[in-house]
Design a protein around this motif. Structure first.
Motif, PDB file in Angstrom:
ATOM      1  N   PRO A 403       0.834  -1.289   0.009  1.00 25.28           N
ATOM      2  CA  PRO A 403      -0.095   0.011  -0.048  1.00 25.28           C
ATOM      3  C   PRO A 403       0.925   1.304  -0.004  1.00 25.28           C
ATOM      4  O   PRO A 403       2.025   1.400   0.863  1.00 25.28           O
ATOM      5  N   ARG A 405       1.196   5.323   0.279  1.00 27.35           N
ATOM      6  CA  ARG A 405       0.655   6.451   1.053  1.00 27.35           C
ATOM      7  C   ARG A 405       0.884   7.706   0.358  1.00 27.35           C
ATOM      8  O   ARG A 405      -0.106   8.542   0.185  1.00 27.35           O
ATOM      9  N   ILE A 420       5.621   4.809   2.631  1.00 29.43           N
ATOM     10  CA  ILE A 420       4.757   3.479   3.039  1.00 29.43           C
ATOM     11  C   ILE A 420       4.720   3.407   4.395  1.00 29.43           C
ATOM     12  O   ILE A 420       5.563   4.014   5.366  1.00 29.43           O
TER      13      ILE A 420
END
Ligand code: ADP
Ligand code: ASP
Ligand code: MG
Length: 439
Positions: A403, A405, A420
């Motif tokens: 994921p 950010r 991250i």
């Protein structure tokens, strides 16, 4: 002209290592040798200071005694002549009595800085005495006489230049000087330091101040590697880096260099060479004002990052909002690393969160703010021309299972930074090693 050679903690980490320095430092070329404290010493001094802050005098005294005993063993192994052992023993008594005296006092950050300075004072004096025993002439230059930071904690290069040159001029025929890394005085004249890992910074500041032909940083690895060798298994040394590339890597977590140590060298165009004391014949890395080759060269990771998501309707179609936000960070001397914006929000990362409560208080007067800690910036460095396709894609493709950010790309042609959650750092560095460097 003097070459600058800096040896880090492991390079002076044992009596044998100190002995090995002779072959690297003694030759006809004039040199200024900058030494760190023996490895483990600064950490031990930090722990002693911690015990003193906690008013745990007993624990502090026990730790001081333990450190002193370690140094007594070093002295026994390092020197063979009785007079040298005697002189070095007196040196230990002087420094350890000084440290022990702090157990009687009120303990503040000033006392801590005075304690932290003892590691470099010890290592340089021991090396100087060892050279003396070997019949090699050298002069010990007290860094506290010329290394200075100003009221903003920035090195004062003009002061350093003037005072260092004055010190050197006192010994016109000397070819070998030894001085302490890391330690300095602040604008009040008190003992201070250039922050952990700061001996690299000392070397760079000295090299810049006297316009040395080269600054050599000698450590325990054969130069700057393409990835963090503490985290991923296969990495390789990079033979050449531009100042910009090296500065990005150092700032964004490549521990081999202090975060801002490239700047003085770059300012005065002094090449920096990274060398391995354990393998002196290895080529290492040269950092200079050289035309960089296109492509991704290395990745680094900076941990302990805090992200602030700042949201306000006032940002919509307005000007002046970002200025108001940035002024708050400026007022609290909190540097910003990464920024991304959307229509009504801006995300900002910081790694120094000392003033965060005050920053938040003011930010909340103009916006809604969310804070997340324990983030990591992954920084991909190289020469990534703006008119070439594919670099952003390669990095994001490598990180496809992680994921993301924030992304920062295009600020310069030297890096792509990705934020991250810290929990994914290892996975991200391994993925980049596999997909970008094909390990
Ligand atoms: P010194 O005590 O000599 O200053 P440091 O421990 O500060 O040495 O720096 C050297 C260490 O930096 C290496 O042992 C290595 O583990 C670590 N390191 C982290 N990232 C890199 C990198 N990209 N290239 C080389 N070394 C790195
Ligand atoms: N001795 C200091 C430290 O451990 C400075 C240095 O090694 O560069 O941080
Ligand atoms: Mg270091």
């Amino acid at each position: 002209m003097f070459l600058i050679l800096k040896f880090g903690g492991t390079s002076v980490g044992s009596p044998q290592r100190i002995k090995d320095l002779v072959s690297l430092t003694v030759s006809d070329a004039p040199k200024i040798v900058v030494l760190s404290a023996m490895s483990g010493t600064t950490n031990a001094l930090v722990a002693i200071s911690q015990a003193l802050y906690e008013k745990n005098t007993q624990s502090a005294s026990a730790q001081i005694q333990q450190l002193k005993e370690n140094y007594q063993k070093v002295v026994q192994e390092l020197f063979s002549k009785k007079e040298s052992v005697q002189k070095a023993t007196q040196l230990l008594t002087h420094h350890f009595d000084y440290i022990q005296n702090f157990t009687l006092d009120v303990f503040t950050p000033n006392e801590e800085k005075a304690i932290l300075a003892q590691g470099e004072l010890l290592s340089t004096a021991l090396f100087h005495y060892y050279l003396e025993e070997q019949g090699v002439a050298s002069v010990l230059l007290p860094a506290l006489n010329f290394m200075r930071i100003d009221e903003h904690e920035e090195p004062d290069l003009l002061f350093i230049e003037k005072n260092l040159k004055a010190e050197l001029a006192q010994h016109p025929s000397t070819k070998l000087f030894i001085t302490q890394g890391y330690i300095c005085r602040n604008s009040f004249g008190e003992i201070d330091n250039l922050k952990r890992g700061g001996s690299d910074y000392t070397a760079s500041l000295i090299g810049a101040a006297i316009q040395s032909p080269e600054i050599q940083i000698w450590t325990d690895i054969d130069g700057m590697h393409n990835n963090d060798p503490r985290v991923v298994e296969k990495t390789h040394s990079i033979s050449e880096l531009s100042f910009e590339e090296a500065a990005e890597l150092a700032y964004f977590g490549a521990k081999i260099l202090h975060p801002t140590c490239i700047l003085p060298a770059q300012k005065r165009n002094v090449p920096v060479r990274l060398k391995n004391t354990l393998q002196p014949q290895a080529e290492g890395t040269i950092i200079a004002n050289i035309p960089a080759q296109e492509g991704i060269k290395a990745v680094a990771a900076k941990d302990g990052i805090t992200v602030l998501n700042i949201k306000s309707e006032r940002m919509l179609l307005a000007y002046g909002f970002l200025r108001a936000v940035f002024e708050i960070f400026e007022r609290y001397k909190t540097p910003i690393d990464m920024i991304t914006t959307s229509e009504v929000a801006v995300s900002i990362t910081i790694d120094n969160d000392k003033q965060l409560p005050d920053v938040l208080k003011e930010l909340k007067e103009i916006a809604q703010v969310e804070v997340e800690k324990n983030q990591t910036i992954i920084c991909v460095v190289g020469l990534l021309p703006k008119d070439k396709a594919g670099y952003g894609f390669r990095v994001l493709e490598a990180l496809k299972n992680i994921p993301i950010r924030m992304v920062s790309y295009g600020g310069s042609t030297h890096n792509i930074s990705v934020l991250i959650d810290g929990a994914y750092k290892k996975e991200a560095l391994i993925a980049l090693n596999k997909h970008v460097f094909h390990y």
